[in-house]
Every structure is written in C-alpha cells, then in structure tokens.
Design a protein around this motif. Structure first.
Motif, PDB file in Angstrom:
ATOM      1  N   PRO A 285       0.820  -1.212   0.000  1.00  0.00           N
ATOM      2  CA  PRO A 285       0.000   0.000   0.000  1.00  0.00           C
ATOM      3  C   PRO A 285       0.857   1.266   0.000  1.00  0.00           C
ATOM      4  CG  PRO A 285       0.161  -0.879   2.223  1.00  0.00           C
ATOM      5  CD  PRO A 285       0.876  -1.855   1.321  1.00  0.00           C
ATOM      6  N   ASN A 286       0.212   2.369  -0.381  1.00  0.00           N
ATOM      7  CA  ASN A 286       0.911   3.650  -0.404  1.00  0.00           C
ATOM      8  C   ASN A 286      -0.048   4.691   0.178  1.00  0.00           C
ATOM      9  OD1 ASN A 286       2.334   5.949  -0.929  1.00  0.00           O
ATOM     10  ND2 ASN A 286       2.801   5.462  -3.059  1.00  0.00           N
ATOM     11  N   ARG A 287      -0.076   4.773   1.494  1.00  0.00           N
ATOM     12  CA  ARG A 287      -1.076   5.620   2.155  1.00  0.00           C
ATOM     13  C   ARG A 287      -0.545   7.053   2.314  1.00  0.00           C
ATOM     14  NH1 ARG A 287      -2.763   4.448   7.153  1.00  0.00           N
ATOM     15  NH2 ARG A 287      -0.936   3.241   7.772  1.00  0.00           N
ATOM     16  N   HIS A 288      -0.083   7.618   1.202  1.00  0.00           N
ATOM     17  CA  HIS A 288       0.493   8.966   1.293  1.00  0.00           C
ATOM     18  C   HIS A 288      -0.597  10.016   1.528  1.00  0.00           C
ATOM     19  CE1 HIS A 288      -0.868  10.493  -2.589  1.00  0.00           C
ATOM     20  NE2 HIS A 288      -0.550   9.331  -3.128  1.00  0.00           N
ATOM     21  N   LEU A 289      -0.160  11.155   2.056  1.00  0.00           N
ATOM     22  CA  LEU A 289      -1.102  12.244   2.341  1.00  0.00           C
ATOM     23  C   LEU A 289      -0.879  13.434   1.401  1.00  0.00           C
ATOM     24  CD1 LEU A 289      -1.210  12.291   6.275  1.00  0.00           C
ATOM     25  CD2 LEU A 289      -2.820  11.232   4.679  1.00  0.00           C
ATOM     26  N   ALA A 290      -0.330  13.184   0.215  1.00  0.00           N
ATOM     27  CA  ALA A 290      -0.054  14.307  -0.703  1.00  0.00           C
ATOM     28  C   ALA A 290      -1.332  15.043  -1.086  1.00  0.00           C
ATOM     29  CB  ALA A 290       0.659  13.804  -1.952  1.00  0.00           C
ATOM     30  N   PHE A 291      -2.476  14.352  -1.069  1.00  0.00           N
ATOM     31  CA  PHE A 291      -3.752  14.998  -1.396  1.00  0.00           C
ATOM     32  C   PHE A 291      -4.501  15.433  -0.138  1.00  0.00           C
ATOM     33  CE2 PHE A 291      -3.421  12.095  -5.221  1.00  0.00           C
ATOM     34  CZ  PHE A 291      -3.222  13.118  -6.146  1.00  0.00           C
ATOM     35  N   GLY A 292      -3.857  15.385   1.021  1.00  0.00           N
ATOM     36  CA  GLY A 292      -4.550  15.700   2.265  1.00  0.00           C
ATOM     37  C   GLY A 292      -5.482  14.555   2.647  1.00  0.00           C
ATOM     38  N   PHE A 293      -6.499  14.887   3.444  1.00  0.00           N
ATOM     39  CA  PHE A 293      -7.362  13.832   3.994  1.00  0.00           C
ATOM     40  C   PHE A 293      -8.631  14.496   4.517  1.00  0.00           C
ATOM     41  CE2 PHE A 293      -8.570  10.978   7.558  1.00  0.00           C
ATOM     42  CZ  PHE A 293      -8.693   9.804   6.827  1.00  0.00           C
ATOM     43  N   GLY A 294      -9.721  13.733   4.600  1.00  0.00           N
ATOM     44  CA  GLY A 294     -10.930  14.261   5.235  1.00  0.00           C
ATOM     45  C   GLY A 294     -11.758  15.110   4.281  1.00  0.00           C
ATOM     46  N   VAL A 295     -12.534  16.053   4.838  1.00  0.00           N
ATOM     47  CA  VAL A 295     -13.522  16.764   4.014  1.00  0.00           C
ATOM     48  C   VAL A 295     -12.876  17.690   2.985  1.00  0.00           C
ATOM     49  CG1 VAL A 295     -15.339  16.663   5.766  1.00  0.00           C
ATOM     50  CG2 VAL A 295     -13.848  18.671   5.668  1.00  0.00           C
ATOM     51  N   HIS A 296     -11.636  18.085   3.205  1.00  0.00           N
ATOM     52  CA  HIS A 296     -10.964  18.952   2.237  1.00  0.00           C
ATOM     53  C   HIS A 296     -10.088  18.147   1.278  1.00  0.00           C
ATOM     54  CE1 HIS A 296     -12.034  22.980   3.695  1.00  0.00           C
ATOM     55  NE2 HIS A 296     -12.077  22.413   4.887  1.00  0.00           N
TER      56      HIS A 296
END
Ligand code: HEM
Length: 404
Positions: A351-362
C-alpha cells in the motif's frame, strides 16, 4: 553540521530550505523523532505548531469541527495574515474552498464535485490521453533534447483543467500567461513586473476574463464545469461575481503547478532510478502504483494549516484554542512508522497511504484527475529512456530517446 530541533523548525518559514531536499528531509526526520508537535517562533510570522507525523496529521484533518481552515488555511507572513484579516472585515477576501469550513464548505464543494467523480473522469479520459500524446509528441519534435519543465510539464496540466472548465483552446495561451504571471511571484523569468500595480493589473485581467465567462455561461449554459459554477445557486441565489471568480481561480490554479511539479519531479525520479524506470517499462500494470509513488515522492503541496476551535491536544501536546497547526505533508510522506523504507523510490509501492492529497472533508477535489493525468503521461511513451540530465525543477533539461 548537525541540526538542532529549533533550526529544523525554522525550515517551514524558509523557502530556501525547501530548495534543498536532503537538508529539508534531515530536518523533518529530526522533528518526527524528537519533537513531532513542535512550536515554531520565526521572525515575521505568527507562531504555530509544526505537525510532522502522519498519524497526527490524519487525526487533525479527520476532526474538522475542532480544527478549522479559517482563518489561517496557509502559512503566510504576519503582515499577509493581517492584510487577509483586513480584507475579511471589508468583505473583499478571497473565499475559496480552502478558506471555508462547514456548513458553507460542504455546499460550495458540492457545486463542482460532480465533475470530479469517476463517471466524469471516465468522460475526460480520452481528452486527457490526447493532450498527453500531444505533449509527448512535442518531446519527439524537440529532437531528443529540451527543457522538460518549460516546454512540456507546465502546459499539459493547465490545458487539461481548461478543457474540464470548457474553455476554448484559443484562450489557452492567454490563460497560461496569466497564471504564470500571477504565481511566478518572486520568479524573475515569469512575473509580469516589479510593482504591486503591475501584479494588480494581472489579477484584474484574470477577473475580467472570468467575469466575461460567467456572463456568457449564464446566457448560454454549456455542458462543462464553468457552466456548473456560473449557474449554481445557493439559497436560490447565484454565487456573487467574486465568489464565482474565486471558484474558477482555485480550480485553475490548484491543479496546475501541483500536477506539473509531480510530472517533472516524477520523471526526474525515474531518471535517477534507472532500475525502477526499466521495471515500469517492462510492466505497464505498474502505472497506477508508479503514478502514486511519483505523487508521494514529490509531494508538491508542502503544507496546509488548521486553527484549533477549542483547547485540545495533538499527539499528547496541549494545543490552545486559536493556535494554528501546520500539517507537513512532505514529512508525513516519509514517516518511517507508515512507509517501509520511505526514502526508496518504488514504482510498485503498495500500500501507499500517502497524504499528498490531504485527507478528510478537504481531500483534494482533483485527486482522481491528477492521478489520471500522471498515468496518461507515462502511458504516452513508457519506452522513453533518458540518457543524461542536469538541473533543478524550474528547468529540467534532458536528453532522451523515444522508442516504440
Ligand atoms: C498531484 C497533484 C495535486 C496535489 C498533490 C494536490 C494536493 C492538494 C491538497 C494537499 C489539498 C488540501 C487537502 C486538505 O486540506 O486536506 C488540495 C485541495 C484541493 N485541490 Fe488539489 N492537488 C493536486 C491536483 C489538483 C487538481 C488537478 C485539481 C483540480 C483540477 C485540484 C483541486 C483542488 C481543490 C479544488 C482543492 C480544495 C478542496 C477543498 O478544500 O475542499 N487539485 N489539493
């Protein structure tokens, strides 16, 4: 020379620190290890907490009623924060999705969201593939040598977005020039002029263009995102001219530099890791994981911020109401607790659980589009082999041969 935690914390307010990747990652790794929720007091900036661990960043983004985007969604100098506050009081502040919280955020996000869902993305696939081919052909026309950033990477993503908005191809060069002038900022090659008046003129030209667009789409709606925005109603009313223009501006700008940096930086990574390039060339099923690894590797968005609505804590550290937290995405994406061997560029990472796109409602509205663009570009000519390269990413002069 070894860094202290205080010096590491000053990286966030120092643009030069971002230009030196090795040093930046040394600073971020130190903070993750020694002080993952670190108080930064830097000259010319309001103080803030720098949050560097993946788990803490996710927790903050998940909790969008406790951690708000308003009033400080991005890191800016104290002067700029004060000016924004002033404009807010006068009702002339830029109000895009990243400046909003629920319930307004939800309503406004829903206006454009349909155009980024899987069905709409499938409809875009052919156009994106065509644009990708055009730009890979341009590489061929350049005769095996060129500046990848200025000749290829900056054009392609903007043209994808302008297609999604439904703007005529004849307007593309003008909009490319305007976005570059507006966001070239301190860059002498790109900006229009030295003075605030000249920058203001660029902004006015931008708004005038979008104003005409709104009028045209209200008179004759067409099947595109620009018409959706121009004709949207909230509580029975059209969005104000200012809010409509802000919406176009966030779409046109959020998806431009981010995706071009990903493609240029991703190509750079493939050139630096020839074994990974060969692995991808030999197995095109790896395109989706390769695109995501390029996005993790480059992490073009360096931070967003949130402000605590009440006294709370992050990773066990007390955070007071009204204090701001900076979410360091490049740090989250090298977090040893989440990624095996985070400093290895691995086109098959899963897996690649990166946060480059952010997370959550935004979470980035354009995430699926950005992935598709990156994949389409790689698929455009997976056989390319770059033989030499020099340079940073404002320019990426390369020499290459295209096969197949
Ligand atoms: C590799 C390319 C891209 C990256 C890394 C990226 C990254 C991000 C990040 C980190 C956020 C903030 C998320 C958060 O606060 O949790 C964001 C928001 C956003 N992005 Fe992207 N983005 C990319 C491409 C695009 C594209 C292609 C578009 C549209 C055409 C786009 C449109 C937006 C919009 C509208 C928002 C605001 C969403 C909201 O606040 O609700 N982005 N992006």
């Amino acid at each position: 020379m070894t860094l202290t935690v205080t010096e590491a914390g000053l990286s966030f307010t120092n643009p030069a620190a971002y230009a030196d990747e090795d040093r930046l990652h040394e600073a971020l790794a130190l903070l993750r290890r020694a002080d993952p929720v670190h108080w930064v007091e830097a000259p010319d900036y309001e103080p803030f907490w720098a949050v560097t661990r993946h788990a803490d960043i996710m927790e903050i983004e998940r909790n969008n009623t406790l951690f708000l985007n308003a009033p400080r969604p991005l890191l800016a100098t104290a002067d700029m924060d004060a000016q924004a506050k002033q404009r807010e009081a006068e009702g002339t502040a830029l109000r895009t999705l990243i400046h909003m919280d629920d319930p307004q955020h939800k309503v406004v996000r829903a206006i454009g969201a349909g155009w980024f869902r899987p069905r709409a993305m499938r409809a875009m696939e052919e156009r994106v593939a065509e644009l990708a081919r055009q730009y890979v052909d341009r590489m061929a026309e350049l005769g095996g040598q060129g500046d990848f950033v200025t000749q290829v990477a900056v054009h392609y993503p903007l043209y994808v977005i302008l297609s999604l908005l439904g703007l005529p191809e004849s307007d593309f060069p003008r909009l490319l020039k305007l976005t570059q002038e507006m966001f070239g900022g301190g860059d002498e090659e790109l900006r229009r002029g030295e003075t605030p008046e000249e920058l203001m003129q660029t902004l006015l030209d931008f708004f005038a263009y979008f104003q005409d667009l709104t009028t045209a789409r209200r008179a004759t709606p067409t099947d595109d995102l620009a018409s959706e925005i121009a004709n949207a109603r909230v509580d029975g009313e059209y969005l104000s001219d200012f809010d409509t223009a802000s919406y176009y501006v966030i779409i046109a700008t959020a998806g431009h530099d981010t995706t071009s940096s990903t493609i240029a930086g991703g190509l750079h990574a493939l050139i630096q890791h020839p074994a990974e390039l060969a692995r991808l060339r030999d197995n095109l099923n790896l395109l989706p994981t390769a695109a995501d690894e390029m996005i993790r590797w480059v992490t073009p968005v360096k931070e967003f911020m949130r402000t605590a609505a009440a006294d709370t804590e992050v990773g066990g550290v007390p955070v007071k109401q009204g204090q701001a937290v900076l979410l360091s995405y490049p740090s989250a994406n090298r977090d040893e607790d989440v990624f095996d061997d985070p400093f290895r560029f691995d086109v098959g990472r899963d897996p690649n659980r990166h946060l480059a796109f952010g997370f959550g409602v935004h979470l980035c509205l354009g995430a699926a589009l950005a992935r598709m663009e990156t994949r389409a570009f790689l698929a455009g000519r997976p056989e390319w082999t770059a033989t030499t390269f020099v340079g940073g990413l404002k320019h990426l002069p390369i020499r290459y041969t295209l096969k197949g």
